[in-house]
Design a protein around this motif. Structure first.
Motif, PDB file in Angstrom:
ATOM      1  N   ALA A   4       0.817  -1.222   0.000  1.00 36.84           N
ATOM      2  CA  ALA A   4       0.000   0.000   0.000  1.00 36.84           C
ATOM      3  C   ALA A   4       0.847   1.268   0.000  1.00 36.84           C
ATOM      4  CB  ALA A   4      -0.946  -0.014   1.208  1.00 36.84           C
ATOM      5  N   MET A   5       1.807   1.372   0.902  1.00 40.41           N
ATOM      6  CA  MET A   5       2.597   2.597   1.016  1.00 40.41           C
ATOM      7  C   MET A   5       3.465   2.866  -0.206  1.00 40.41           C
ATOM      8  SD  MET A   5       1.640   4.149   3.683  1.00 40.41           S
ATOM      9  CE  MET A   5       2.958   5.343   3.863  1.00 40.41           C
ATOM     10  N   PRO A   6       4.293   1.904  -0.659  1.00 42.14           N
ATOM     11  CA  PRO A   6       5.128   2.202  -1.829  1.00 42.14           C
ATOM     12  C   PRO A   6       4.333   2.465  -3.104  1.00 42.14           C
ATOM     13  CG  PRO A   6       5.329  -0.111  -1.190  1.00 42.14           C
ATOM     14  CD  PRO A   6       4.612   0.583  -0.085  1.00 42.14           C
ATOM     15  N   LEU A   7       3.253   1.714  -3.321  1.00 40.96           N
ATOM     16  CA  LEU A   7       2.470   1.938  -4.540  1.00 40.96           C
ATOM     17  C   LEU A   7       1.689   3.237  -4.474  1.00 40.96           C
ATOM     18  CD1 LEU A   7       1.129  -1.621  -5.486  1.00 40.96           C
ATOM     19  CD2 LEU A   7       3.003  -0.328  -6.505  1.00 40.96           C
ATOM     20  N   SER A   8       1.214   3.614  -3.295  1.00 40.76           N
ATOM     21  CA  SER A   8       0.533   4.908  -3.157  1.00 40.76           C
ATOM     22  C   SER A   8       1.493   6.049  -3.460  1.00 40.76           C
ATOM     23  CB  SER A   8      -0.039   5.049  -1.742  1.00 40.76           C
ATOM     24  OG  SER A   8      -1.014   4.079  -1.492  1.00 40.76           O
ATOM     25  N   TRP A   9       2.715   5.939  -2.977  1.00 41.16           N
ATOM     26  CA  TRP A   9       3.726   6.951  -3.281  1.00 41.16           C
ATOM     27  C   TRP A   9       4.016   6.988  -4.773  1.00 41.16           C
ATOM     28  CZ3 TRP A   9       8.551   6.329  -5.509  1.00 41.16           C
ATOM     29  CH2 TRP A   9       9.376   7.450  -5.504  1.00 41.16           C
ATOM     30  N   ALA A  10       4.147   5.824  -5.406  1.00 40.98           N
ATOM     31  CA  ALA A  10       4.477   5.775  -6.832  1.00 40.98           C
ATOM     32  C   ALA A  10       3.338   6.318  -7.684  1.00 40.98           C
ATOM     33  CB  ALA A  10       4.812   4.339  -7.240  1.00 40.98           C
ATOM     34  N   MET A  11       2.093   6.051  -7.288  1.00 41.90           N
ATOM     35  CA  MET A  11       0.959   6.553  -8.073  1.00 41.90           C
ATOM     36  C   MET A  11       0.854   8.065  -8.019  1.00 41.90           C
ATOM     37  SD  MET A  11      -2.225   3.863  -7.778  1.00 41.90           S
ATOM     38  CE  MET A  11      -2.093   3.532  -6.022  1.00 41.90           C
ATOM     39  N   GLY A  12       1.454   8.670  -7.007  1.00 45.07           N
ATOM     40  CA  GLY A  12       1.460  10.129  -6.923  1.00 45.07           C
ATOM     41  C   GLY A  12       2.528  10.781  -7.770  1.00 45.07           C
ATOM     42  N   ARG A  13       3.388   9.979  -8.408  1.00 46.58           N
ATOM     43  CA  ARG A  13       4.446  10.502  -9.272  1.00 46.58           C
ATOM     44  C   ARG A  13       4.082  10.228 -10.716  1.00 46.58           C
ATOM     45  NH1 ARG A  13       4.965  11.497  -4.727  1.00 46.58           N
ATOM     46  NH2 ARG A  13       6.881  11.902  -3.527  1.00 46.58           N
ATOM     47  N   ARG A  14       3.940  11.286 -11.496  1.00 49.32           N
ATOM     48  CA  ARG A  14       3.518  11.126 -12.890  1.00 49.32           C
ATOM     49  C   ARG A  14       4.486  10.228 -13.673  1.00 49.32           C
ATOM     50  NH1 ARG A  14       0.345  13.881 -16.560  1.00 49.32           N
ATOM     51  NH2 ARG A  14      -0.232  15.409 -14.977  1.00 49.32           N
ATOM     52  N   SER A  15       5.774  10.350 -13.428  1.00 49.72           N
ATOM     53  CA  SER A  15       6.762   9.580 -14.179  1.00 49.72           C
ATOM     54  C   SER A  15       6.709   8.090 -13.860  1.00 49.72           C
ATOM     55  CB  SER A  15       8.171  10.118 -13.902  1.00 49.72           C
ATOM     56  OG  SER A  15       8.468  10.022 -12.508  1.00 49.72           O
TER      57      SER A  15
END
Length: 248
Positions: free
Chosen positions: A134-145
């Motif tokens: 949950a935490m790493p993917l939530s962070w990644a989804m917030g980055r457009r790249s």
């Protein structure tokens, strides 16, 4: 006439009030600045948060094209619906895999020697995988790249989940591989549950975000519902003496 009115009207002040001219001038400059800022904000009210408005007056040349194809200063692409469809398929698949064994629990117990606890554990792997990712993917989804790679990751782990099921039918080995596969499927759960608002914010104008979010959110429910239809259709309810017998 007050001293402030004299300053505002650029009139000449009596000599005894000349000492207040710098202070009153500062007040007038601040008032002018506030009025100008308010006007600019009212003009850019249609812009997205943090973005400047590129809207033109209604009668200006090209205004229709700008309003139709741009969200603030961000271009809106026609293939956004195709992107939404791909996301819908990925989340639909994750939900369907999550609920594979519940609708065919009786046959699974006979085929693999499972218990009710074994069936429950397969569903719990989805929650365990969600907690881990949950935490790493939530962070990644917030980055457009990184957004593209997040969905590729979700599609790959779902494929691994289905692939591990097909390697063997030997009960002990199959049980281990199926449990590992469900853990992989659980790693994609944050994408399935949270992707809708992200895609809506990145790809759709404000007027379409409610619709796109609702479509993406519906995929998870549709996947679970489909598992109740697909499983019983492909797998009979009972196995007796090597032949399939419908419990009904």
């Amino acid at each position: 006439m007050t001293a402030y009115e004299a300053i505002a009207g650029n009139d000449v002040l009596p000599s005894e009030t000349e000492d207040y001219i710098p202070i009153l001038t500062s007040f007038r400059d601040v008032s002018t600045s506030i009025s100008r800022t308010s006007s600019e904000e009212s003009i850019s009210v249609d812009a997205a948060p943090g973005e400047s408005s590129t809207r033109r007056p209604a009668g200006a040349p090209g205004a229709e094209h700008t309003d139709k194809y741009r969200n603030g200063n961000r271009k809106v692409y026609k293939y956004r619906w195709w992107v939404l469809f791909i996301v819908w398929l990925v989340t639909f698949q994750e939900a369907c895999l999550f609920n594979t064994w519940g609708p065919i629990a009786d046959v699974s117990k006979l085929a693999f020697g499972w218990t009710d606890g074994s069936i429950a554990l397969l569903a719990n792997w989805g929650c365990i995988g969600f907690t881990v990712a949950a935490m790493p993917l939530s962070w990644a989804m917030g980055r457009r790249s990184l957004l593209r790679y997040v969905f590729l990751f979700a599609a790959v782990v779902c494929t691994i989940c289905t692939g591990l099921r097909c390697l063997t039918t030997q009960p002990t080995a199959a049980t281990v591989l199926i449990n590992i596969g469900h853990l992989f499927n659980g790693l994609s759960a944050p994408v399935a549950l949270c992707a809708g608002p992200v895609i809506s914010a990145k790809w759709f104008p404000p007027s379409e975000r409610v619709t796109s979010t609702a479509i993406a959110g519906m995929s998870t429910t549709a996947g679970v519902a489909a598992s109740f239809l697909i499983g019983p259709l492909l797998v009979p309810d009972r196995i007796c003496n090597g032949s399939a017998i419908d419990a009904n």
